[in-house]
Write an enzyme that holds these catalytic residues in place. Sequence first.
Site, PDB file in Angstrom:
ATOM      1  N   ARG A   1       0.794  -1.220   0.000  1.00  0.00           N
ATOM      2  CA  ARG A   1       0.000   0.000   0.000  1.00  0.00           C
ATOM      3  C   ARG A   1       0.835   1.282   0.000  1.00  0.00           C
ATOM      4  NH1 ARG A   1      -3.422   0.018   4.812  1.00  0.00           N
ATOM      5  NH2 ARG A   1      -1.544  -0.909   5.666  1.00  0.00           N
TER       6      ARG A   1
ATOM      7  N   ARG B   1       3.715   8.475  -5.987  1.00  0.00           N
ATOM      8  CA  ARG B   1       2.976   9.599  -6.579  1.00  0.00           C
ATOM      9  C   ARG B   1       3.814  10.320  -7.615  1.00  0.00           C
ATOM     10  NH1 ARG B   1       1.251  11.966  -1.260  1.00  0.00           N
ATOM     11  NH2 ARG B   1      -0.394  10.585  -0.571  1.00  0.00           N
TER      12      ARG B   1
ATOM     13  N   ARG C   1       3.569  -6.709  19.028  1.00  0.00           N
ATOM     14  CA  ARG C   1       4.801  -6.002  18.713  1.00  0.00           C
ATOM     15  C   ARG C   1       4.719  -4.690  19.468  1.00  0.00           C
ATOM     16  NH1 ARG C   1       6.863  -2.902  14.863  1.00  0.00           N
ATOM     17  NH2 ARG C   1       4.911  -2.515  13.806  1.00  0.00           N
TER      18      ARG C   1
ATOM     19  N   ARG D   1      12.437   6.225  14.106  1.00  0.00           N
ATOM     20  CA  ARG D   1      11.945   7.580  13.835  1.00  0.00           C
ATOM     21  C   ARG D   1      12.286   8.488  15.004  1.00  0.00           C
ATOM     22  NH1 ARG D   1       5.588   7.181  12.403  1.00  0.00           N
ATOM     23  NH2 ARG D   1       5.433   6.839  14.654  1.00  0.00           N
TER      24      ARG D   1
ATOM     25  N   GLU E   1      12.113   6.541  18.588  1.00  0.00           N
ATOM     26  CA  GLU E   1      11.262   5.337  18.619  1.00  0.00           C
ATOM     27  C   GLU E   1      12.082   4.107  18.273  1.00  0.00           C
ATOM     28  OE1 GLU E   1       7.100   7.032  16.992  1.00  0.00           O
ATOM     29  OE2 GLU E   1       7.594   4.985  16.383  1.00  0.00           O
TER      30      GLU E   1
ATOM     31  N   TYR F   1      -5.353  -4.226  14.221  1.00  0.00           N
ATOM     32  CA  TYR F   1      -4.849  -2.864  14.186  1.00  0.00           C
ATOM     33  C   TYR F   1      -5.912  -1.948  13.581  1.00  0.00           C
ATOM     34  CZ  TYR F   1      -2.372   1.384  13.611  1.00  0.00           C
ATOM     35  OH  TYR F   1      -2.033   2.718  13.711  1.00  0.00           O
TER      36      TYR F   1
ATOM     37  N   ASP G   1      -6.924   2.195  13.020  1.00  0.00           N
ATOM     38  CA  ASP G   1      -6.667   3.611  13.213  1.00  0.00           C
ATOM     39  C   ASP G   1      -7.795   4.192  14.061  1.00  0.00           C
ATOM     40  OD1 ASP G   1      -4.222   4.137  11.974  1.00  0.00           O
ATOM     41  OD2 ASP G   1      -5.120   4.158   9.970  1.00  0.00           O
TER      42      ASP G   1
HETATM   43  P1  FAD Z   1      -6.611   1.988  23.620  1.00  0.00           P
HETATM   44  O1  FAD Z   1      -6.389   3.401  23.300  1.00  0.00           O
HETATM   45  O2  FAD Z   1      -5.420   1.109  23.783  1.00  0.00           O
HETATM   46  O3  FAD Z   1      -7.447   1.927  25.002  1.00  0.00           O
HETATM   47  C1  FAD Z   1      -7.625   0.756  25.756  1.00  0.00           C
HETATM   48  C2  FAD Z   1      -7.670   1.155  27.222  1.00  0.00           C
HETATM   49  O4  FAD Z   1      -8.078   0.009  27.999  1.00  0.00           O
HETATM   50  C3  FAD Z   1      -6.312   1.582  27.773  1.00  0.00           C
HETATM   51  O5  FAD Z   1      -6.412   2.848  28.374  1.00  0.00           O
HETATM   52  C4  FAD Z   1      -5.988   0.512  28.810  1.00  0.00           C
HETATM   53  O6  FAD Z   1      -5.286   1.020  29.937  1.00  0.00           O
HETATM   54  C5  FAD Z   1      -7.370   0.025  29.210  1.00  0.00           C
HETATM   55  N1  FAD Z   1      -7.374  -1.323  29.769  1.00  0.00           N
HETATM   56  C6  FAD Z   1      -6.870  -2.444  29.200  1.00  0.00           C
HETATM   57  N2  FAD Z   1      -7.039  -3.495  30.031  1.00  0.00           N
HETATM   58  C7  FAD Z   1      -7.662  -3.026  31.136  1.00  0.00           C
HETATM   59  C8  FAD Z   1      -8.093  -3.642  32.361  1.00  0.00           C
HETATM   60  N3  FAD Z   1      -7.889  -4.941  32.615  1.00  0.00           N
HETATM   61  N4  FAD Z   1      -8.686  -2.863  33.294  1.00  0.00           N
HETATM   62  C9  FAD Z   1      -8.874  -1.532  33.071  1.00  0.00           C
HETATM   63  N5  FAD Z   1      -8.484  -0.902  31.937  1.00  0.00           N
HETATM   64  C10 FAD Z   1      -7.893  -1.646  30.976  1.00  0.00           C
HETATM   65  N6  FAD Z   1      -4.288   5.739  14.762  1.00  0.00           N
HETATM   66  C11 FAD Z   1      -4.446   6.765  13.886  1.00  0.00           C
HETATM   67  O7  FAD Z   1      -5.567   6.982  13.403  1.00  0.00           O
HETATM   68  N7  FAD Z   1      -3.390   7.570  13.546  1.00  0.00           N
HETATM   69  C12 FAD Z   1      -2.138   7.393  14.069  1.00  0.00           C
HETATM   70  O8  FAD Z   1      -1.211   8.151  13.752  1.00  0.00           O
HETATM   71  C13 FAD Z   1      -1.941   6.316  14.986  1.00  0.00           C
HETATM   72  N8  FAD Z   1      -0.730   6.082  15.529  1.00  0.00           N
HETATM   73  C14 FAD Z   1      -0.558   5.028  16.364  1.00  0.00           C
HETATM   74  C15 FAD Z   1       0.709   4.794  16.922  1.00  0.00           C
HETATM   75  C16 FAD Z   1       0.911   3.724  17.780  1.00  0.00           C
HETATM   76  C17 FAD Z   1       2.283   3.473  18.368  1.00  0.00           C
HETATM   77  C18 FAD Z   1      -0.182   2.860  18.089  1.00  0.00           C
HETATM   78  C19 FAD Z   1       0.010   1.661  18.996  1.00  0.00           C
HETATM   79  C20 FAD Z   1      -1.442   3.093  17.572  1.00  0.00           C
HETATM   80  C21 FAD Z   1      -1.651   4.175  16.718  1.00  0.00           C
HETATM   81  N9  FAD Z   1      -2.915   4.447  16.192  1.00  0.00           N
HETATM   82  C22 FAD Z   1      -3.073   5.493  15.309  1.00  0.00           C
HETATM   83  C23 FAD Z   1      -4.092   3.620  16.562  1.00  0.00           C
HETATM   84  C24 FAD Z   1      -4.859   4.177  17.790  1.00  0.00           C
HETATM   85  O9  FAD Z   1      -3.998   4.203  18.897  1.00  0.00           O
HETATM   86  C25 FAD Z   1      -6.072   3.266  18.082  1.00  0.00           C
HETATM   87  O10 FAD Z   1      -6.964   3.310  17.008  1.00  0.00           O
HETATM   88  C26 FAD Z   1      -6.847   3.675  19.337  1.00  0.00           C
HETATM   89  O11 FAD Z   1      -5.988   3.819  20.422  1.00  0.00           O
HETATM   90  C27 FAD Z   1      -7.864   2.610  19.658  1.00  0.00           C
HETATM   91  O12 FAD Z   1      -8.517   2.885  20.861  1.00  0.00           O
HETATM   92  P2  FAD Z   1      -8.916   1.712  21.862  1.00  0.00           P
HETATM   93  O13 FAD Z   1      -9.883   2.309  22.805  1.00  0.00           O
HETATM   94  O14 FAD Z   1      -9.312   0.516  21.109  1.00  0.00           O
HETATM   95  O15 FAD Z   1      -7.557   1.273  22.570  1.00  0.00           O
HETATM   96  N1  UDP Z   2       8.421   2.006   5.232  1.00  0.00           N
HETATM   97  C1  UDP Z   2       9.715   2.127   4.777  1.00  0.00           C
HETATM   98  N2  UDP Z   2      10.369   3.319   4.908  1.00  0.00           N
HETATM   99  C2  UDP Z   2       9.804   4.399   5.513  1.00  0.00           C
HETATM  100  C3  UDP Z   2       8.462   4.280   5.963  1.00  0.00           C
HETATM  101  C4  UDP Z   2       7.810   3.068   5.823  1.00  0.00           C
HETATM  102  O1  UDP Z   2      10.259   1.172   4.255  1.00  0.00           O
HETATM  103  O2  UDP Z   2      10.460   5.452   5.622  1.00  0.00           O
HETATM  104  C5  UDP Z   2       7.749   0.682   5.084  1.00  0.00           C
HETATM  105  C6  UDP Z   2       8.008  -0.227   6.282  1.00  0.00           C
HETATM  106  O3  UDP Z   2       8.140  -1.553   5.800  1.00  0.00           O
HETATM  107  C7  UDP Z   2       6.748  -0.094   7.105  1.00  0.00           C
HETATM  108  C8  UDP Z   2       5.690   0.091   6.009  1.00  0.00           C
HETATM  109  O4  UDP Z   2       6.349   0.838   5.001  1.00  0.00           O
HETATM  110  O5  UDP Z   2       6.511  -1.240   7.883  1.00  0.00           O
HETATM  111  C9  UDP Z   2       4.455   0.818   6.496  1.00  0.00           C
HETATM  112  O6  UDP Z   2       4.853   2.054   7.021  1.00  0.00           O
HETATM  113  P1  UDP Z   2       3.834   3.080   7.670  1.00  0.00           P
HETATM  114  O7  UDP Z   2       4.590   4.268   8.124  1.00  0.00           O
HETATM  115  O8  UDP Z   2       2.702   3.281   6.739  1.00  0.00           O
HETATM  116  O9  UDP Z   2       3.240   2.262   8.889  1.00  0.00           O
HETATM  117  P2  UDP Z   2       3.559   2.315  10.447  1.00  0.00           P
HETATM  118  O10 UDP Z   2       5.040   2.406  10.599  1.00  0.00           O
HETATM  119  O11 UDP Z   2       2.844   3.533  10.946  1.00  0.00           O
HETATM  120  O12 UDP Z   2       2.993   1.020  10.942  1.00  0.00           O
END
Ligand code: FAD
Ligand code: UDP
Length: 373
Positions: free
Chosen positions: A175, A179, A253, A284, A309, A357, A359
């Site tokens: 994906r 561009r 992970r 990053r 990171e 996963y 968003d």
């Molecule tokens: P969470 O936000 O994880 O909330 C779950 C909550 O449940 C937590 O607060 C936890 O403490 C609580 N919990 C778990 N077990 C228990 C228990 N036993 N008792 C009480 N509480 C509990 N999405 C985007 O759209 N854009 C982004 O740029 C983006 N970046 C991301 C980067 C990272 C590193 C990660 C991991 C995710 C990213 N996401 C991003 C995805 C986004 O974080 C999720 O879509 C969102 O957090 C989902 O919300 P949730 O409520 O399912 O989970």
């Molecule tokens: N990727 C890469 N170089 C970069 C950014 C991304 O090769 O500078 C590749 C890498 O394999 C990564 C995938 O593209 O796992 C998806 O990247 P993206 O940033 O979309 O996802 P995220 O890291 O947020 O899971």
Amino acid sequence: MKYDYLIVGSGLFGATFAYFAKKAGKKCLVIDKRPQLGGNVYCEEVEGINVHKYGAHIFHTSNKEVWNFVNSIVEFNRYTNCPVANYKGKLYNLPFNMNTFCQMWGVTTPEEAKAKIDEQKSEAVAALNGREPQNLEEQALCLVGRDIFYTLIKEYTEKQWGRKCTELPAFIIKRLPVRMVFDNNYFNDKYQGIPVGGYNKLIDGLLEGIDCKTDVDFFNSEYKDWNKFADKLVYTGAIDEYFNYSLGKLDWRTVSFKTRIEDTANFQGNAVVNYTSHEKPYTRVIEHKHFEMFGQEVYDCPKSVVSEEYSTEYKDGMEPYYPVNDERNNQLADQYRKLAANEENVVFGGRLAQYKYYDMAPVIEQVMEYFKK
Ligand code: FAD
Ligand code: UDP
């Protein structure tokens, strides 16, 4: 008093669920085991900057209803994600677009860029002898050719996944947009931004007027017997934990962050810089202020907070971030999902309880759909 819903987890799923339940006249109690509300979008204020403590979060969606909804809770700013890649000190724009091709080869028109990519791709396609790409390396070489693969993909991907590109599935890279225009916007979605004042404002708005308790772990609290407290349970924790790991543990992970304060107003000039060579151990560097400060605002705040990171192997006790997309984990998650479907009066929602996963926008969309039904 008995609640209509006990909601375990105050992340975007739990908080949005509580908002719509309240609107429908239901009483909710939200509990979270962390010391604060908001799940992974929670930000901590340091030196006047909102620091994305659980990873950088950029809101993006093409769903107008979701966009209008979040904007009804809090205004969103104009942040557009334009990450830059640093390969051994030389900078390239991402995603792969005319700026990148110009930096890589000095080409200035789409026609020249296409000719260059086609020339490089053709070697890789010929080597396949008619078969489909079998792994990420073959897929990437067929998509963009060797120069981009070796400069911007290979080592970054190896750092991120801890495995060689020849040992990773092709779909991870399928994906990545290519561009033929000068456009550094990482996302193709119609709408994108960061809440003005940070994500905590979004969470506060969603949870306004709702009973919430932090530092309460569902499994080690009186709420484990949730029937006593509520008619229904909304569970957003890890699905295997709910069933006491009876079928085995799911793998995750994770990412670890090294965050520090820099004594400068503008450290790297961009929110996201990817380090695409093995020279640096991190994938990053995030400079948090650029998510919310633009132009002069960057300099009005004299310090900066940056996070390196590191992709990290998951061990017990760490934060579970990304589900692992392999056969063992997919099958195990399916078995847990079957158990979940038989639990009466329990909604399993969000990324941990569904082991998928998601968003942010799709999580909100799911809750909106639930309440439409
Ligand atoms: P969470 O936000 O994880 O909330 C779950 C909550 O449940 C937590 O607060 C936890 O403490 C609580 N919990 C778990 N077990 C228990 C228990 N036993 N008792 C009480 N509480 C509990 N999405 C985007 O759209 N854009 C982004 O740029 C983006 N970046 C991301 C980067 C990272 C590193 C990660 C991991 C995710 C990213 N996401 C991003 C995805 C986004 O974080 C999720 O879509 C969102 O957090 C989902 O919300 P949730 O409520 O399912 O989970
Ligand atoms: N990727 C890469 N170089 C970069 C950014 C991304 O090769 O500078 C590749 C890498 O394999 C990564 C995938 O593209 O796992 C998806 O990247 P993206 O940033 O979309 O996802 P995220 O890291 O947020 O899971």
